[in-house]
Design an enzyme around this catalytic site. Structure first.
Site, PDB file in Angstrom:
ATOM      1  CG  ASP A 170      36.768  49.755  68.845  1.00 51.26           C
ATOM      2  OD1 ASP A 170      36.447  48.536  68.750  1.00 51.26           O
ATOM      3  OD2 ASP A 170      37.821  50.129  69.370  1.00 51.26           O
TER       4      ASP A 170
ATOM      5  CD  GLU B  57      40.508  47.984  68.395  1.00 53.47           C
ATOM      6  OE1 GLU B  57      40.600  47.475  69.513  1.00 53.47           O
ATOM      7  OE2 GLU B  57      41.124  49.016  68.049  1.00 53.47           O
TER       8      GLU B  57
ATOM      9  NE  ARG C 127      42.802  35.739  42.646  1.00 55.25           N
ATOM     10  CZ  ARG C 127      41.647  36.047  42.069  1.00 55.25           C
ATOM     11  NH1 ARG C 127      41.495  35.902  40.784  1.00 55.25           N
ATOM     12  NH2 ARG C 127      40.643  36.491  42.780  1.00 55.25           N
ATOM     13  CD  GLN C 128      50.795  40.787  44.015  1.00 57.76           C
ATOM     14  OE1 GLN C 128      49.772  40.872  43.366  1.00 57.76           O
ATOM     15  NE2 GLN C 128      51.957  41.239  43.563  1.00 57.76           N
TER      16      GLN C 128
ATOM     17  CG  HIS D 172      45.702  31.399  41.746  1.00 63.94           C
ATOM     18  ND1 HIS D 172      44.687  30.939  40.933  1.00 63.94           N
ATOM     19  CD2 HIS D 172      46.377  32.302  41.020  1.00 63.94           C
ATOM     20  CE1 HIS D 172      44.747  31.567  39.783  1.00 63.94           C
ATOM     21  NE2 HIS D 172      45.760  32.394  39.796  1.00 63.94           N
TER      22      HIS D 172
ATOM     23  CE  LYS E 226      41.564  33.897  32.049  1.00 67.77           C
ATOM     24  NZ  LYS E 226      41.220  33.568  33.417  1.00 67.77           N
TER      25      LYS E 226
ATOM     26  CG  ASP F 157      38.741  28.726  36.350  1.00 65.37           C
ATOM     27  OD1 ASP F 157      39.888  28.304  36.606  1.00 65.37           O
ATOM     28  OD2 ASP F 157      38.534  29.826  35.817  1.00 65.37           O
TER      29      ASP F 157
HETATM   30  C1  R5P Z   1      42.828  32.472  36.715  1.00 67.48           C
HETATM   31  O1  R5P Z   1      43.992  32.287  36.670  1.00 67.48           O
HETATM   32  C2  R5P Z   1      41.930  31.639  37.563  1.00 67.48           C
HETATM   33  O2  R5P Z   1      42.101  30.288  37.326  1.00 67.48           O
HETATM   34  C3  R5P Z   1      40.491  32.014  37.305  1.00 67.48           C
HETATM   35  O3  R5P Z   1      40.190  31.777  35.957  1.00 67.48           O
HETATM   36  C4  R5P Z   1      40.248  33.434  37.640  1.00 67.48           C
HETATM   37  O4  R5P Z   1      40.665  33.722  38.941  1.00 67.48           O
HETATM   38  C5  R5P Z   1      38.794  33.774  37.500  1.00 67.48           C
HETATM   39  O5  R5P Z   1      38.635  35.129  37.697  1.00 67.48           O
HETATM   40  P1  R5P Z   1      37.360  35.871  37.156  1.00 67.48           P
HETATM   41  O6  R5P Z   1      36.157  35.137  37.666  1.00 67.48           O
HETATM   42  O7  R5P Z   1      37.484  37.244  37.737  1.00 67.48           O
HETATM   43  O8  R5P Z   1      37.437  35.886  35.662  1.00 67.48           O
END
Ligand code: R5P
Length: 289
Positions: free
Chosen positions: A37, A39, A95-96, A129, A190, A216
């Site tokens: 199922d 789980e 990210r939250q 993050h 950005k 990044d």
């Molecule tokens: C933003 O704050 C992060 O450092 C990345 O630039 C971001 O998570 C990248 O997201 P995406 O690939 O959706 O543009």
């Protein structure tokens, strides 16, 4: 001698094996599968004595990987193992870390509290993050940087490159790599319109015929990197190498990045992907020793 067995969750089995090799410790056998199922079933099969290191990234499928982590941790706690180090190379829901709007769930707080409740005694993450996530834990929590490992990988592969941060948030990473590789760095401006849409301002950079490295922390939809790559390509860069710590790589993001003009994409193995060629196993092994 303290013997630490290493458990690799479904999301991080190869990385767990590499950490075990680096640390000269053994992997702990574990059975994990899904019932018909859907789980999840977990059974720790090794004899854990002094302590254990659990390695599990909590990227996609986030909820499944998180639940598996909770099940592993709580099973170890029920076995009365006190020394449970948890390695979360990519911290999902990171990210939250606060409520940006009234009524929003603070997901990173809930996740950290559950990890702790289930028995973790220490937590090791990589390029969270938000640094502040460590403060959500009452237990020791460490945020390691994979940037030196990426710089080491890039060293001697490029000829006096320019390191470019695709936004201000990544400027620190670009500076760190540039310092290690002894080269210049720059950043782009950005503006995020929505989770899927970003705008990047064109900037005059003298890079005609020059190699460029974009760095990044995360590549998710790829929007940030696509914009940066297109700009650097138009400015005449001879070679664009894209690098990141966490290759989240939603849907066809990798294809879009190559289509925009990237020559190569490299990432670490905090998440499994076809571009995860830089291992953080040594970095984690050093921190865990
Ligand atoms: C933003 O704050 C992060 O450092 C990345 O630039 C971001 O998570 C990248 O997201 P995406 O690939 O959706 O543009």
């Amino acid at each position: 001698m303290v013997i630490l067995l290493i458990i690799g969750g479904s999301a991080s089995q190869k990385l767990a094996a590499n950490i075990a090799r680096e640390m000269r410790e053994s992997l702990c056998p574990m059975e994990t599968h899904k019932f018909p199922d859907g789980e999840r079933y977990i059974r720790i099969k090794g004899e854990v004595e002094d302590g254990v290191i659990v390695v599990q990234s909590t990227g996609y499928p986030h909820d499944e990987n998180l639940l598996e982590l909770f099940l592993i941790l709580k099973t170890l706690k029920n076995m009365e193992i006190e020394n449970i180090k948890v390695v979360i190379p990519y911290f999902g829901y990171g990210r939250q870390e606060k409520a940006f709007n009234k009524g929003e769930a603070v997901s990173a707080e809930v996740v950290s509290q559950l990890i702790e409740f289930c028995g973790a005694s220490e937590v090791y993450c990589i390029n969270l993050h938000e640094d502040g996530i460590c403060d959500l834990f009452q237990i020791p929590a460490f945020n390691l940087s994979a940037i030196p490992v990426i710089a080491d990988y890039l060293k001697n592969k490029l000829n006096d490159p320019l390191i470019v941060a695709p936004d201000r948030g990544a400027l620190g990473f670009a500076e760190e790599i540039a310092n290690i590789m002894r080269c210049d760095y720059e950043y782009l401006e950005k503006n995020r319109i929505s989770p899927e849409v970003v705008e990047t301002k064109i900037k005059k950079l003298d890079i005609k015929g020059r190699e460029v490295v974009i760095i990044d922390d995360i590549i998710s939809t790829g929007g940030t990197i696509v914009n940066a790559t297109e700009i650097l390509k138009k400015l005449g860069s001879s070679r664009i190498l894209v690098s990141c710590v966490h290759p989240v790589l939603v849907e066809d993001s990798l294809l879009k990045i190559f289509a925009a003009g990237a020559d190569q994409v490299i990432a670490t193995d905090t998440l499994k992907s076809e571009v995860s060629c830089v291992s953080v196993a040594g970095l984690l092994a050093d921190a865990l020793k």
